[in-house]
Write a protein that holds these residues in place. Structure first.
Motif, PDB file in Angstrom:
ATOM      1  N   LEU A 173      71.446  98.668  52.786  1.00  0.00           N
ATOM      2  CA  LEU A 173      71.808 100.055  52.529  1.00  0.00           C
ATOM      3  C   LEU A 173      72.634 100.611  53.696  1.00  0.00           C
ATOM      4  CD1 LEU A 173      71.134 102.215  50.399  1.00  0.00           C
ATOM      5  CD2 LEU A 173      69.392 103.017  51.956  1.00  0.00           C
ATOM      6  N   VAL A 174      72.117 100.383  54.880  1.00  0.00           N
ATOM      7  CA  VAL A 174      72.817 100.909  56.058  1.00  0.00           C
ATOM      8  C   VAL A 174      74.188 100.252  56.189  1.00  0.00           C
ATOM      9  CG1 VAL A 174      72.725 101.151  58.533  1.00  0.00           C
ATOM     10  CG2 VAL A 174      70.647 101.355  57.195  1.00  0.00           C
ATOM     11  N   VAL A 196      75.641  92.277  62.363  1.00  0.00           N
ATOM     12  CA  VAL A 196      76.545  91.222  61.888  1.00  0.00           C
ATOM     13  C   VAL A 196      77.869  91.802  61.454  1.00  0.00           C
ATOM     14  CG1 VAL A 196      74.845  89.519  61.234  1.00  0.00           C
ATOM     15  CG2 VAL A 196      75.419  91.363  59.664  1.00  0.00           C
ATOM     16  N   LEU A 197      77.874  93.087  61.181  1.00  0.00           N
ATOM     17  CA  LEU A 197      79.124  93.720  60.756  1.00  0.00           C
ATOM     18  C   LEU A 197      80.171  93.687  61.860  1.00  0.00           C
ATOM     19  CD1 LEU A 197      77.960  96.836  58.761  1.00  0.00           C
ATOM     20  CD2 LEU A 197      78.842  94.694  57.913  1.00  0.00           C
ATOM     21  N   VAL A 198      79.721  93.706  63.078  1.00  0.00           N
ATOM     22  CA  VAL A 198      80.694  93.657  64.170  1.00  0.00           C
ATOM     23  C   VAL A 198      80.597  92.378  64.984  1.00  0.00           C
ATOM     24  CG1 VAL A 198      80.946  96.125  64.418  1.00  0.00           C
ATOM     25  CG2 VAL A 198      79.146  94.961  65.650  1.00  0.00           C
ATOM     26  N   HIS A 199      79.573  91.613  64.709  1.00  0.00           N
ATOM     27  CA  HIS A 199      79.436  90.387  65.490  1.00  0.00           C
ATOM     28  C   HIS A 199      78.904  89.287  64.578  1.00  0.00           C
ATOM     29  CE1 HIS A 199      78.903  87.884  68.961  1.00  0.00           C
ATOM     30  NE2 HIS A 199      77.648  87.681  68.644  1.00  0.00           N
ATOM     31  N   ARG A 200      79.816  88.444  64.131  1.00  0.00           N
ATOM     32  CA  ARG A 200      79.379  87.382  63.231  1.00  0.00           C
ATOM     33  C   ARG A 200      79.890  86.059  63.778  1.00  0.00           C
ATOM     34  NH1 ARG A 200      77.963  87.953  57.879  1.00  0.00           N
ATOM     35  NH2 ARG A 200      79.029  89.934  57.694  1.00  0.00           N
ATOM     36  N   PRO A 241      84.977  90.812  51.256  1.00  0.00           N
ATOM     37  CA  PRO A 241      83.976  90.692  50.183  1.00  0.00           C
ATOM     38  C   PRO A 241      83.430  92.044  49.728  1.00  0.00           C
ATOM     39  CG  PRO A 241      83.094  89.888  52.272  1.00  0.00           C
ATOM     40  CD  PRO A 241      84.544  90.156  52.497  1.00  0.00           C
ATOM     41  N   TYR A 242      83.630  93.054  50.523  1.00  0.00           N
ATOM     42  CA  TYR A 242      83.101  94.377  50.169  1.00  0.00           C
ATOM     43  C   TYR A 242      83.834  94.932  48.953  1.00  0.00           C
ATOM     44  CZ  TYR A 242      82.309  99.395  50.578  1.00  0.00           C
ATOM     45  OH  TYR A 242      82.003 100.705  50.330  1.00  0.00           O
ATOM     46  N   ASP A 243      83.048  95.501  48.057  1.00  0.00           N
ATOM     47  CA  ASP A 243      83.647  96.053  46.840  1.00  0.00           C
ATOM     48  C   ASP A 243      83.612  97.577  46.926  1.00  0.00           C
ATOM     49  OD1 ASP A 243      84.600  96.701  44.437  1.00  0.00           O
ATOM     50  OD2 ASP A 243      82.893  95.944  43.280  1.00  0.00           O
ATOM     51  N   PRO A 244      84.740  98.210  47.178  1.00  0.00           N
ATOM     52  CA  PRO A 244      84.713  99.662  47.363  1.00  0.00           C
ATOM     53  C   PRO A 244      84.462 100.436  46.080  1.00  0.00           C
ATOM     54  CG  PRO A 244      86.960  98.848  47.507  1.00  0.00           C
ATOM     55  CD  PRO A 244      86.079  97.650  47.395  1.00  0.00           C
ATOM     56  N   GLU A 245      84.676  99.785  44.936  1.00  0.00           N
ATOM     57  CA  GLU A 245      84.502 100.514  43.675  1.00  0.00           C
ATOM     58  C   GLU A 245      83.044 100.564  43.251  1.00  0.00           C
ATOM     59  OE1 GLU A 245      87.172 101.840  42.422  1.00  0.00           O
ATOM     60  OE2 GLU A 245      88.552 100.846  43.790  1.00  0.00           O
ATOM     61  N   ASP A 299      76.760 101.175  43.499  1.00  0.00           N
ATOM     62  CA  ASP A 299      75.428 100.906  44.017  1.00  0.00           C
ATOM     63  C   ASP A 299      75.564 100.235  45.382  1.00  0.00           C
ATOM     64  OD1 ASP A 299      72.900 100.340  44.530  1.00  0.00           O
ATOM     65  OD2 ASP A 299      72.544  99.088  42.769  1.00  0.00           O
ATOM     66  N   PRO A 300      75.010 100.842  46.393  1.00  0.00           N
ATOM     67  CA  PRO A 300      75.129 100.232  47.722  1.00  0.00           C
ATOM     68  C   PRO A 300      74.552  98.819  47.768  1.00  0.00           C
ATOM     69  CG  PRO A 300      73.632 102.113  47.765  1.00  0.00           C
ATOM     70  CD  PRO A 300      74.322 102.141  46.457  1.00  0.00           C
ATOM     71  N   ALA A 301      73.573  98.567  46.917  1.00  0.00           N
ATOM     72  CA  ALA A 301      72.953  97.243  46.963  1.00  0.00           C
ATOM     73  C   ALA A 301      73.920  96.169  46.482  1.00  0.00           C
ATOM     74  CB  ALA A 301      71.703  97.242  46.115  1.00  0.00           C
ATOM     75  N   GLN A 302      74.845  96.551  45.608  1.00  0.00           N
ATOM     76  CA  GLN A 302      75.736  95.563  45.019  1.00  0.00           C
ATOM     77  C   GLN A 302      77.084  95.463  45.754  1.00  0.00           C
ATOM     78  OE1 GLN A 302      74.667  93.957  41.961  1.00  0.00           O
ATOM     79  NE2 GLN A 302      72.781  94.884  42.719  1.00  0.00           N
ATOM     80  N   SER A 303      77.214  96.229  46.791  1.00  0.00           N
ATOM     81  CA  SER A 303      78.557  96.329  47.372  1.00  0.00           C
ATOM     82  C   SER A 303      78.914  95.167  48.296  1.00  0.00           C
ATOM     83  CB  SER A 303      78.681  97.646  48.140  1.00  0.00           C
ATOM     84  OG  SER A 303      77.803  97.603  49.229  1.00  0.00           O
ATOM     85  N   ARG A 304      77.979  94.327  48.585  1.00  0.00           N
ATOM     86  CA  ARG A 304      78.179  93.139  49.431  1.00  0.00           C
ATOM     87  C   ARG A 304      78.703  93.525  50.824  1.00  0.00           C
ATOM     88  NH1 ARG A 304      81.994  89.240  46.499  1.00  0.00           N
ATOM     89  NH2 ARG A 304      81.239  87.743  48.025  1.00  0.00           N
ATOM     90  N   ALA A 305      78.235  94.654  51.268  1.00  0.00           N
ATOM     91  CA  ALA A 305      78.724  95.110  52.573  1.00  0.00           C
ATOM     92  C   ALA A 305      78.234  94.202  53.698  1.00  0.00           C
ATOM     93  CB  ALA A 305      78.260  96.538  52.821  1.00  0.00           C
ATOM     94  N   LEU A 306      77.037  93.672  53.523  1.00  0.00           N
ATOM     95  CA  LEU A 306      76.481  92.849  54.613  1.00  0.00           C
ATOM     96  C   LEU A 306      77.276  91.575  54.831  1.00  0.00           C
ATOM     97  CD1 LEU A 306      72.598  92.925  54.633  1.00  0.00           C
ATOM     98  CD2 LEU A 306      74.173  93.387  56.482  1.00  0.00           C
ATOM     99  N   GLU A 307      78.028  91.150  53.799  1.00  0.00           N
ATOM    100  CA  GLU A 307      78.814  89.931  53.979  1.00  0.00           C
ATOM    101  C   GLU A 307      80.153  90.223  54.655  1.00  0.00           C
ATOM    102  OE1 GLU A 307      79.146  88.052  50.133  1.00  0.00           O
ATOM    103  OE2 GLU A 307      77.234  88.985  49.608  1.00  0.00           O
ATOM    104  N   SER A 308      80.446  91.499  54.764  1.00  0.00           N
ATOM    105  CA  SER A 308      81.764  91.872  55.278  1.00  0.00           C
ATOM    106  C   SER A 308      81.692  92.152  56.782  1.00  0.00           C
ATOM    107  CB  SER A 308      82.241  93.105  54.516  1.00  0.00           C
ATOM    108  OG  SER A 308      83.422  93.566  55.067  1.00  0.00           O
ATOM    109  N   CYS A 309      82.817  92.538  57.317  1.00  0.00           N
ATOM    110  CA  CYS A 309      82.877  92.948  58.718  1.00  0.00           C
ATOM    111  C   CYS A 309      83.619  94.276  58.786  1.00  0.00           C
ATOM    112  CB  CYS A 309      83.641  91.933  59.560  1.00  0.00           C
ATOM    113  SG  CYS A 309      82.640  90.571  60.103  1.00  0.00           S
TER     114      CYS A 309
END
Lengths: 848, 562
Positions: free
Chosen positions: B410-411, B449-453, B463-467, B470-480
């Motif tokens: 979420l964060v 991990v967003l800034v240090h991977r 990988p982040y999907d801006p459209e 749902d924050p859970a589905q946005s794959r933000a954790l895989e992104s930077c």
């Protein structure tokens, strides 16, 4: 007194006897004199200082000392006559001993001299050599001039011998130890010796050097004297001889020699540089400036290196430019201003040749000067002028070449202009004149008030910069805006700015603050601001021209960028004019980052907005339009062109800047053409952005909405062919930017070194004392303890002194009593004998 | 007497004050002159505002004196004609008659509350409140039992009705009225009267027009409602406007609990209507600090808040703030627990806010996930950096995201979304949002991990999907946070510095964003001006040749001077 005196007296006392007596005592201690303090327990680490003592010896020494000092004083107690040492400088510690001796010697000599009667002719002065009497030299040969170590051997000090050969008594050693304790630093024997050696060596070296210097100097003096003698004095026989020798040579040669001898030697001057070299220097200078610029751009602040360099590169108030101009003015100034007039008369006769003349005179007067500066600043200043001069593009030059045409008008122009004290003054001077005249006036004001001419001129010209700015603002707001004059005035502004960077930047800041303040007020009252007039835009443009825009932080450019950002975010686009202004602002913004390639979100947003208002907004794209633009509303189709005919007749061209100001009522076709031109500019800017920002890591995230809009435009197909192509190519370029998303990494921080636990060292100052307290506390305790001991010692000394004195007094009294008894006895004796004799006589009488 | 009356007639024309004074004096002196009351009341109907004011003052004096003397009929008022026709004593007739005059006077004064001139309004209000006080002291009702609490409710309703005028903007008068609200009894009855009035006005024309009653009524009502503020702690409610000999414990008006109940009914009756949008915002603005703490059951607000949540924009955000307080302070879970579906979600939400527990990894399915954070996530769009309530938004967002128990995905989604939006933000907003993002990363080490991977694969696209909503589905954790890397190249030096923070390992203490929230572009500009640069100001070394610069410059390409 009791404390101070005995110690002062005690100290020098043991010296003399210690050498002889102490060593004897140590060698052969009388076993009856030695008292051994028996130790009950052996304690580790304790120094046994008082294990063995010689009480008898010590007492005897003490008594002897007292008799030498205290007793003497006691005996002299009623005497008031004093022994004074009247030798010169005996009590003056400021005079070094050598000097003292010299003075004494001099005094003695004087006295000696005075004593002699003036009629005694035989008494001649003593002969000296290097200030020493010859007689003395003969007597003490080795002392006077000896470079060998013999001197040292001859005058070995007692200290030195003591240090070298030991020979100190037990007692003496004790006292020296005590002294050491009192001094805080007991020096080891070795150190002492080394110190002594070093001292004596240094002294010797100094003396030698002094002597050599003196020798050298005298020799040199002699030589110089000889030289001068040969040149000047013809009377001395020596020089006459030489003259005779030189006689056969011609007189001219002599003259030459003298000329050469007396003539000021001409220094070698810098040669005049050929073209290629100048070009090379120019290139080098530019390269250096570029390097500095890059450094500032990256925001690496290396002040220490940068500052001085920069000073030289930029020619500040005292730099070359002033000097240079100064020269030129001097050439004008020979006979004050009438010369200038003369020049102009000449001008009117033949303009072309005069230009050359002047240039030459400038060169002549300018060059040696620049060489005298010899700094890079001089060069750079020179170079600054050079290209302008070559191209003949400085306004002044151009004026002169233009001068054939408005002959009559120029005749009216005065040559001297006072520097304007207020803006109105400047305005009144400039208004109503043609462009050329205005420029000429501004130039003349600068020349007449050059900082090198009078004290206050610098301030005047600094003010002139502000007034000119204001004038530029006025020209820009007038209808129609007088952009041509501004175009030329910019050069003047640039030159003034180069002369006075501080005041120029502060007046630029003032102008910017004004503009921002106005906008802020409007935002506060209305909630939104309108695009400001053309003047603000021109000011912002001028900032970009005067100051380096690529710096990481710049006192003028950074606020100007904030201002630009405000313009793009806070001012809604309400009309075609606003579009033109906005595009101009975008241009300025992108120009500012042309070198540094920094990222400007506002420009992207604005261009996106422009693209959006060029589309029919029937379909809701839900795109990410930002503030000044609205997805729906009055102005959301501002740039939409629906007239097919206008589309067909449109031709691509650049936008005239004066459209941005003043209300215009364009025809529908014209308006449509403007719209299409705006769109074209917008697309061109977008392409520029693509080029600049292609390497940014999130380029696609930035351009996503743009790409969406562009594709929509493409599908529209109502645009003219040229625009269609632009769309196509922009879109293609955007899509072609390949990007690799590399995962981010923090920089590795340096590993923190393990903490090392060093043992805590506590200095043991005194055994048996409390250890826990702090250093200061311990020191304090130590001092208190020491004071106590000293106090006790002093009391003991005083008591012993008193005892000694009492003893002395007692013995005196006893002596006196014994004397009296003796005398009384004697008297009684004599009386008894007298009595006896008398009685005997009496008895004789009776017998008779 | 007739001569005298004629004289007064003339005198009134000349000097209304003296004439009216004389009339009042006459009525008060002898009951025989009672008919002069009509003259006074007639003056109340006058057009001239001076005259009206005089008349109001005269009425105040007259009826004030009468109330004190007790010369008005006490009890249920019979109709005038009946009494006049009947054969009761003259005294009773007189009293009833006078009471009727008093009633008409009060009604007229109530009408005067919407008089166009403010002085008249003010005077009318003052007079009415004086009557309220006197009538309270000398009640016109028979107490039903010993120690019956009596308050002139009917009269007071007239006052409140006048204040809640559907036609006039009464904000000035309401601010005058505010001082009466200091008194506990007045406040209590105002709340009662106000809820009645609101109910009455809305009931009058049930489905005539959708936005009937008009906006002014709602504004007036809102102003009045806002003016009511209850004391926070239970204390002796003893400041009464109407003086009583002794305060009895059984009177409702003396208990804060009762006050709260009435307060709650008042607000609920107000909020259950479809409010205009501007009012929505105003209500939500005061919701958290002047409404929720005083409600007897704060959780009753949940309907209102959830419906407000769906409106969008600023209103949603403010509603989220209200919800947050309900969850955080008033234990919303217990009340919602009855419902089967969202209960678990609410409980988890509350857990996120409150429970001290190590950060878990939730196998989170969207069904049991409450909409709270999803809505907040949905509120993030490019406009948030440009709207007026930006400071408030980020203050609240900071508050909502301050829990360290929020799941990492979420964060991460929030951080990524914010940094994506930052690509369109102006510098003053960037200066605030960049520390905000860094704070998020600091609070949640799992998101670093967003800034240090290290050893992450190179990717072709984000990988982040801006459209995705749902924050859970946005794959933000895989992104930077490549956006922050982009912003390191921002033109403003401070922004560039702020973005460069992520290059180093983030320091532990958070940066307070409170001073940055209200930052405006003008302030940034001023700071830039004040900052001292290198001492000799660096200058451009390429000499200027004209306004538009050299030929290859952008301006020269696209613009001409003529």
């Amino acid at each position: 007194m009791g404390k101070a005196r005995p110690r002062a007296a005690r100290r020098p006392a043991p010296r003399a006897p210690a050498g002889a007596r102490g060593s004897a005592a140590r060698a052969n201690p009388n076993p009856f004199e030695v008292k051994v303090n028996r130790q009950k327990f052996q304690i580790l680490g304790r120094k046994a200082r008082h294990d063995v003592g010689l009480p008898g010896v010590a007492r005897a020494r003490a008594i002897r000392k007292r008799t030498q000092t205290l007793l003497k004083e006691y005996k002299d107690r009623d005497k008031s006559n004093v022994f004074t040492d009247k030798r010169f400088g005996e009590y003056n510690s400021n005079i070094s001993p050598e000097e003292k001796m010299m003075k004494r010697f001099a005094l003695e000599q004087q006295r000696h001299h005075e004593k002699k009667s003036i009629y005694n002719l035989n008494e001649d002065e003593e002969l000296t050599h290097y200030g020493q009497s010859l007689a003395d030299i003969e007597k003490h040969n080795d002392i006077v001039d000896s470079d060998s170590d013999a001197e040292e051997q001859g005058t070995l000090s007692a200290e030195l011998t003591a240090a070298h050969f030991g020979g100190r008594g037990l007692l003496h050693k004790k006292t020296s130890q005590q002294e050491g304790e009192e001094g805080g630093k007991p020096k080891s024997r070795k150190e002492l010796i080394e110190e002594l050696i070093a001292k004596s060596k240094q002294e010797k070296r100094e003396r030698q050097a002094q002597r050599e210097d003196a020798l050298e100097l005298t020799e040199k003096l002699d030589q110089d004297w000889k030289e001068i003698q040969t040149l000047l004095s013809h009377k001395t026989p020596k020089s006459e001889k030489r003259e005779k020798k030189e006689n056969p040579k011609p007189d001219a040669y002599d003259k030459m020699v003298r000329e050469l001898g007396f003539e000021m030697k001409a220094r070698p001057s810098n040669r005049r540089k050929p073209e290629e070299e100048l070009a090379k220097e120019e290139q080098g200078r530019l390269r250096k400036l570029e390097a500095e610029r890059l450094q500032r751009m990256l925001g690496k602040e290396d002040e220490s290196v940068k500052k001085p360099k920069h000073m030289s590169a930029d020619d500040l108030n005292d730099g070359f430019v002033l000097d240079k101009d100064d020269r030129r003015l001097l050439s004008y100034k020979d006979g004050k201003m009438n010369v200038e007039e003369g020049v102009h008369k000449e001008l009117s006769r033949e303009t072309g040749s005069h230009g050359n003349n002047e240039e030459e005179s400038e060169e002549e007067s300018g060059h040696p000067d620049s060489h005298s500066d010899l700094g890079p600043s001089a060069e750079s200043g020179e170079e600054d002028e050079q290209p302008q001069r070559e191209q003949g593009q400085t306004p002044g030059k151009r004026l002169r070449s233009d001068q054939h045409t408005p002959e009559a008008a120029r005749a009216e122009l005065p040559y001297i202009f006072a520097a304007p004290e207020s803006y109105e003054e400047l305005r009144s001077v400039l208004s109503g004149r043609s462009m050329e005249e205005q420029l000429l006036v501004v130039e003349r004001i600068q020349k007449c008030n050059h900082p090198s001419l009078a004290v206050g001129n610098k301030e005047k010209l600094e003010k002139l910069f502000g007034f000119l700015l204001e004038y530029v603002g006025d020209l820009a707001t007038s209808d129609p805006p007088d952009l041509k004059v501004i175009d030329k005035l910019v050069v003047q502004l640039y030159n003034l700015c180069q002369m006075f960077p501080e005041s120029a930047s502060s007046s630029m800041q003032f102008v910017l603050r004004d503009a921002m303040h106005e906008m802020e007020e409007m935002i506060e009252t209305k909630g939104r601001a309108a695009f400001p007039g053309l003047d603000v835009l021109i000011y912002l443009k001028i900032v970009g021209l005067l100051f380096p825009t690529s710096d990481f932080r710049h006192p003028v450019v950074t606020p100007a960028l904030m201002c630009l950002s405000q313009l793009l975010t806070k001012c809604p686009v309400l009309s075609l004019q606003d579009v033109v202004k906005g595009l101009f602002v975008c241009c300025l913004f992108l120009e500012c980052v042309a070198l540094s390639h920094r990222f400007i979100p506002e420009v992207i947003n604005f261009l996106l907005g422009i693209l959006y208002i060029a589309t029919p907004n029937k379909q809701s794209q839900g795109s990410t339009l930002v503030h000044p633009f609205r997805a729906l509303g009055k102005n959301s189709e501002l740039l939409l062109v629906s007239d097919a005919e206008d589309v067909a007749t449109w031709q691509r061209g650049s936008l005239p800047l004066h459209w941005a100001s003043g209300p215009r009522a364009p025809t529908a076709a014209e308006a449509n053409h403007t719209r299409l031109s705006c769109l074209a500019v917008c697309l061109a800017l977008l392409r520029h952005c693509t080029v600049i920002y292609g390497t940014l890591p999130s380029f696609h995230a930035v351009t996503r909405p743009l790409q969406a809009l562009l594709t929509q435009h493409l599908t529209d197909r109502s645009h003219p062919h040229e625009l269609q192509e632009l769309f196509q190519s922009t879109l293609a370029e955007m899509e072609n930017q390949k990007q690799l998303y590399r995962p981010l990494l923090c920089e590795k921080s340096k590993p923190v070194p393990l903490k090392l636990f060093t043992p805590r060292l506590v200095k043991v100052l005194e055994f048996g004392r409390k250890q826990g307290s702090s250093k200061e506390e311990q020191e304090r305790k130590r001092l208190i303890h020491k004071h106590k001991r000293e106090f006790k010692g002093a009391v003991r000394e005083i008591r012993k002194d008193n005892q000694f004195l009492a003893r002395m007094q007692l013995s005196e009294i006893m002596e006196r009593d014994a004397e009296r008894k003796r005398r009384v006895k004697q008297l009684f004796n004599s009386l008894a004998t007298q009595e006896g004799e008398w009685k005997a006589l009496k008895r004789k009488k009776f017998k008779k | 007497m007739e001569a005298e009356a004629g004289g007064t007639e003339r005198g009134r024309a000349r000097d209304p004050r003296r004439a009216l004074g004389r009339l009042v004096q006459a009525v008060l002196c002898s009951r025989g002159e009672a008919n002069a009351v009509f003259d006074v009341l007639a003056a109340l109907q006058s057009e001239d505002q001076e005259e009206i004011q005089e008349a109001v003052r005269a009425c105040s004096r007259l009826f004030g004196a009468l109330l004190e003397r007790g010369e008005l009929f006490v009890g249920q008022l019979p109709s005038e004609d009946m009494v006049m026709a009947g054969s009761q004593g003259a005294m009773r007739k007189y009293k009833v008659w006078m009471r009727h005059r008093y009633c008409s006077c009060c009604n007229r004064l109530g009408e005067l509350l919407v008089h166009p001139t403010f002085q008249v309004k003010e005077l009318a209000l003052g007079t009415l409140m004086k009557f309220v006080q006197l009538e309270g002291a000398h009640p016109l009702e028979q107490p039903k039992w010993e120690g019956h609490y009596l308050f002139p409710r009917t009269l007071f309703r007239v006052v409140v009705g006048g204040l809640l005028s559907p036609t006039d903007d009464q904000s000035l008068l309401l601010s005058q009225f505010r001082e009466y609200l200091e008194f506990d009894d007045v406040r209590y009855h105002t709340m009662q009267a106000a809820s009645d009035a609101v109910a009455q006005v809305t009931n009058q024309q049930p489905e005539a027009r959708p936005l009937q009653p008009p906006l002014t009524f709602w504004n007036n009502a809102f102003t009045l409602l806002c003016a009511v503020s209850l004391p926070l702690q239970e204390q002796d409610l003893s400041t009464f406007y109407v003086k009583h000999v002794e305060l009895l414990d059984k009177w409702k008006v003396t208990h804060l609990r009762e006050h709260r109940k009435v307060f709650q009914t008042m607000w609920l009756s107000f909020l259950k209507h479809k409010l205009p949008l501007s009012l929505y915002k105003k209500v939500l603005l005061v919701m958290h600090d002047s409404i929720l703490p005083h409600l007897a059951q704060p959780t009753l607000m949940i309907d209102f808040l959830t419906s407000a949540c769906d409106v969008g924009g600023a209103i949603s955000l403010l509603a989220l703030n209200g919800l947050f307080i309900l969850i955080h302070k008033h234990n919303l879970v217990r009340t919602v627990e009855g419902a089967p579906g969202p209960a678990q979600g609410w409980r988890r939400l509350r857990w996120w806010f409150l429970e001290p527990w190590p950060t878990p990894v939730w196998p989170c399915s969207p069904r049991e996930h409450p909409d709270f954070y999803r809505k907040l996530y949905g509120l993030l769009d490019p406009s948030i950096f440009h709207v007026k309530y930006r400071a408030r938004f980020f203050h609240l967002a900071d508050l909502f995201l301050s829990s360290s128990h929020l799941p990492a995905y979420l964060v991460a989604a929030f951080a990524k979304r914010l940094s994506r939006l930052a690509l369109t933000a102006p510098p003053e907003a960037l200066l605030m949002v960049l520390p905000f993002i860094c704070n998020l990363l600091r609070r949640h080490p799992a998101c670093r991990v967003l800034v240090h991977r290290p050893q992450g694969p190179e990717l072709d696209s984000d990988p982040y999907d801006p459209e995705e909503e749902d924050p859970a589905q946005s794959r933000a954790l895989e992104s930077c946070l490549w956006e922050l890397q982009t912003l390191q190249r921002h033109y403003h030096p401070e922004v560039s510095k702020a973005a460069s923070v992520i290059n180093q390992a983030l320091s532990v203490p958070e940066v307070s964003i409170a001073p940055l929230l209200e930052l405006t572009a003008y302030e940034v500009f001023e700071q830039d001006l004040k900052k001292k640069g290198p001492e000799p100001v660096p200058l451009e070394f390429i000499p200027a040749q004209g306004l538009l610069g050299r030929r290859d410059d952008l301006c020269a390409q696209f613009f001409t001077l003529s």
